[in-house]
Design a protein around this motif. Sequence first.
Motif, PDB file in Angstrom:
ATOM      1  N   LEU A 177       7.610   5.456  -3.971  1.00 57.60           N
ATOM      2  CA  LEU A 177       7.211   6.825  -4.282  1.00 57.60           C
ATOM      3  C   LEU A 177       6.804   6.973  -5.750  1.00 57.60           C
ATOM      4  O   LEU A 177       5.799   7.617  -6.069  1.00 57.60           O
ATOM      5  CB  LEU A 177       8.401   7.749  -3.998  1.00 57.60           C
ATOM      6  CG  LEU A 177       8.047   9.113  -3.509  1.00 57.60           C
ATOM      7  CD1 LEU A 177       7.541   9.041  -2.087  1.00 57.60           C
ATOM      8  CD2 LEU A 177       9.279  10.008  -3.581  1.00 57.60           C
ATOM      9  N   GLY A 178       7.587   6.357  -6.625  1.00 64.32           N
ATOM     10  CA  GLY A 178       7.283   6.431  -8.065  1.00 64.32           C
ATOM     11  C   GLY A 178       5.902   5.853  -8.346  1.00 64.32           C
ATOM     12  O   GLY A 178       5.103   6.424  -9.084  1.00 64.32           O
ATOM     13  N   ARG A 221       0.801  -1.215   0.000  1.00 62.82           N
ATOM     14  CA  ARG A 221       0.000   0.000   0.000  1.00 62.82           C
ATOM     15  C   ARG A 221       0.834   1.265   0.000  1.00 62.82           C
ATOM     16  O   ARG A 221       0.300   2.359  -0.210  1.00 62.82           O
ATOM     17  CB  ARG A 221      -0.940  -0.012   1.211  1.00 62.82           C
ATOM     18  CG  ARG A 221      -1.772  -1.290   1.224  1.00 62.82           C
ATOM     19  CD  ARG A 221      -2.629  -1.432   2.449  1.00 62.82           C
ATOM     20  NE  ARG A 221      -3.758  -0.525   2.437  1.00 62.82           N
ATOM     21  CZ  ARG A 221      -4.836  -0.687   3.184  1.00 62.82           C
ATOM     22  NH1 ARG A 221      -4.931  -1.744   3.978  1.00 62.82           N
ATOM     23  NH2 ARG A 221      -5.811   0.179   3.152  1.00 62.82           N
ATOM     24  N   GLY A 222       2.127   1.129   0.246  1.00 56.42           N
ATOM     25  CA  GLY A 222       3.003   2.305   0.204  1.00 56.42           C
ATOM     26  C   GLY A 222       2.803   3.262   1.367  1.00 56.42           C
ATOM     27  O   GLY A 222       3.110   4.446   1.267  1.00 56.42           O
ATOM     28  N   VAL A 223       2.287   2.737   2.478  1.00 60.56           N
ATOM     29  CA  VAL A 223       2.076   3.580   3.662  1.00 60.56           C
ATOM     30  C   VAL A 223       3.240   3.355   4.629  1.00 60.56           C
ATOM     31  O   VAL A 223       3.449   2.242   5.107  1.00 60.56           O
ATOM     32  CB  VAL A 223       0.737   3.232   4.339  1.00 60.56           C
ATOM     33  CG1 VAL A 223       0.590   3.968   5.669  1.00 60.56           C
ATOM     34  CG2 VAL A 223      -0.419   3.555   3.397  1.00 60.56           C
ATOM     35  N   LEU A 224       4.001   4.412   4.895  1.00 60.18           N
ATOM     36  CA  LEU A 224       5.185   4.256   5.745  1.00 60.18           C
ATOM     37  C   LEU A 224       5.006   4.865   7.135  1.00 60.18           C
ATOM     38  O   LEU A 224       5.857   4.705   8.005  1.00 60.18           O
ATOM     39  CB  LEU A 224       6.414   4.876   5.059  1.00 60.18           C
ATOM     40  CG  LEU A 224       7.150   3.968   4.057  1.00 60.18           C
ATOM     41  CD1 LEU A 224       6.284   3.565   2.890  1.00 60.18           C
ATOM     42  CD2 LEU A 224       8.424   4.625   3.563  1.00 60.18           C
ATOM     43  N   ASP A 225       3.901   5.568   7.327  1.00 61.04           N
ATOM     44  CA  ASP A 225       3.665   6.204   8.624  1.00 61.04           C
ATOM     45  C   ASP A 225       2.866   5.248   9.514  1.00 61.04           C
ATOM     46  O   ASP A 225       1.705   4.940   9.224  1.00 61.04           O
ATOM     47  CB  ASP A 225       2.877   7.505   8.387  1.00 61.04           C
ATOM     48  CG  ASP A 225       2.485   8.171   9.705  1.00 61.04           C
ATOM     49  OD1 ASP A 225       2.960   7.706  10.773  1.00 61.04           O
ATOM     50  OD2 ASP A 225       1.702   9.136   9.661  1.00 61.04           O
ATOM     51  N   LYS A 235      11.061  13.680 -13.910  1.00 59.84           N
ATOM     52  CA  LYS A 235      12.250  13.513 -13.074  1.00 59.84           C
ATOM     53  C   LYS A 235      11.919  13.985 -11.670  1.00 59.84           C
ATOM     54  O   LYS A 235      11.434  15.094 -11.487  1.00 59.84           O
ATOM     55  CB  LYS A 235      13.413  14.331 -13.625  1.00 59.84           C
ATOM     56  CG  LYS A 235      14.660  14.221 -12.765  1.00 59.84           C
ATOM     57  CD  LYS A 235      15.805  15.056 -13.305  1.00 59.84           C
ATOM     58  CE  LYS A 235      15.620  16.520 -12.941  1.00 59.84           C
ATOM     59  NZ  LYS A 235      16.855  17.301 -13.134  1.00 59.84           N
ATOM     60  N   LEU A 236      12.158  13.124 -10.713  1.00 67.51           N
ATOM     61  CA  LEU A 236      11.886  13.477  -9.315  1.00 67.51           C
ATOM     62  C   LEU A 236      13.204  13.704  -8.586  1.00 67.51           C
ATOM     63  O   LEU A 236      14.072  12.826  -8.594  1.00 67.51           O
ATOM     64  CB  LEU A 236      11.166  12.323  -8.612  1.00 67.51           C
ATOM     65  CG  LEU A 236       9.657  12.161  -8.763  1.00 67.51           C
ATOM     66  CD1 LEU A 236       9.218  12.115 -10.204  1.00 67.51           C
ATOM     67  CD2 LEU A 236       9.215  10.892  -8.059  1.00 67.51           C
ATOM     68  N   LEU A 237      13.320  14.871  -7.997  1.00 60.88           N
ATOM     69  CA  LEU A 237      14.460  15.126  -7.112  1.00 60.88           C
ATOM     70  C   LEU A 237      14.014  14.768  -5.704  1.00 60.88           C
ATOM     71  O   LEU A 237      13.019  15.285  -5.199  1.00 60.88           O
ATOM     72  CB  LEU A 237      14.876  16.594  -7.187  1.00 60.88           C
ATOM     73  CG  LEU A 237      16.061  16.979  -6.291  1.00 60.88           C
ATOM     74  CD1 LEU A 237      17.370  16.440  -6.869  1.00 60.88           C
ATOM     75  CD2 LEU A 237      16.149  18.484  -6.125  1.00 60.88           C
ATOM     76  N   LEU A 238      14.734  13.846  -5.071  1.00 63.62           N
ATOM     77  CA  LEU A 238      14.324  13.337  -3.766  1.00 63.62           C
ATOM     78  C   LEU A 238      15.354  13.689  -2.705  1.00 63.62           C
ATOM     79  O   LEU A 238      16.560  13.557  -2.945  1.00 63.62           O
ATOM     80  CB  LEU A 238      14.177  11.806  -3.827  1.00 63.62           C
ATOM     81  CG  LEU A 238      13.277  11.247  -4.930  1.00 63.62           C
ATOM     82  CD1 LEU A 238      13.332   9.729  -4.944  1.00 63.62           C
ATOM     83  CD2 LEU A 238      11.847  11.732  -4.756  1.00 63.62           C
TER      84      LEU A 238
END
Length: 385
Positions: free
Chosen positions: A173-174, A40-44, A82-85
């Motif tokens: 994130l992507g 699910r991409g949930v990290l919190d 392009k994502l700057l992370l």
Amino acid sequence: MRSTSLHPVARLPEEWSASLAARGERSFTAKQVFHWIHRRGVLDPAAMTNLPARLREHLAAEGLGEVLTPERIHRSEDGTRKLLLRLRDGATIETVLLPAVSGPGSQAQLDADAAAGDDDEDDDEAGAAPRVRVTQCISTQVGCAMGCSFCASGVAGLKRHLGAEEIAGQVLLGRAMLEEGEELRNVVYMGMGEPLHNYEATARSLRLLTHPEGINLSTRRVTVSTSGLVPEIARLGADFGGQIALAISLHAADDATRSALMPINRKYPLDELLAALRAYPLPRRRRITIEYTLVAGQNDDPAEARRMAKLLRGLPVKINLIPMNPIEASSLGPPGQDRVAAFQEVLTQAGYSCFVRRRRGDDVSAACGQLVLLGARPKVRRAVG
Ligand code: SAH
Ligand code: SF4
């Protein structure tokens, strides 16, 4: 495995089982936690609503939370993003999303497939709505120690390795940033850094990305690109049974030329590299991708193409020619179109499938393999659309 020192996002389900069982948690909680993070991409932890409050508190105390934050998104005219992370220690990396602009068979799709080492014809389920296939290019290090003369990351030098949580985190994130109708199809380890120089984290990230309980990417849709670290090529082959797609940055077919462009060639010269490729346990009907950045006056002579045809004979390969993207830190540049075409012609005539890779997204310096940071800026800058 040292599950206690691992970042929680880097843990595999069995490691969650071990650490949670030690705390007396019920057996299915391990899978629940892994699902939250990787499916699910949930990290919190606070958002993991089906977990007991004390467990959520424990996860937060262990450091579970976002590992990278998007700082900027550049969108180029062809849809490339392009994502700057920003990492938690302040360092920055980049990842690139490359959507295929139209359906299978389009030039963009062929480019994305070529970048991804994706061999097969359209294998979408019959009747399924057409999806836009997205290839994501990810980084494995901040900078790179290999020092290739044409590469912005190499010029920058190695700042640090990424952890598996930061490598897999780029894909989490992507995936969250996919747009309507898009589907994450391929992941290529072709961003900043040399993946096999950071072997442990790279291998762990591969296990995370391909885990059926998580993102569940097919191993053959994940490509690791390397400048040619011979022992680690063997290790990758053994650890994953040859299932991970392999791309080799060749860039020359004789040792003198290759060593001048890529210092790693002095450690692992071509005969050792080729022996490692022949020994890679490649599944039947799969091919190794050979990347060849064409640099004017360095490796673009048709004679080099003929040497390459000889060198690769008998290996199941496909060849991607990439006219070099100019970088500020170097006076090297791409050959003219005629020279590129002549080089390609030699290889095609010799029976190889050989593509010239379009420089997608280069209006925002996002062309995969040319991630720009740390002062090594591109020469050509156009307005961001
Ligand atoms: N370190 C790995 C993966 C990252 S580089 C490797 O070298 O394979 C990904 C690809 O981009 C490599 O093939 C690399 O040679 C290529 N590349 C790097 N800088 C480039 C540039 N300025 N122009 C074109 N291709 C470049
Ligand atoms: Fe490192 Fe690859 Fe760049 Fe060479 S081409 S410096 S190995 S990132």
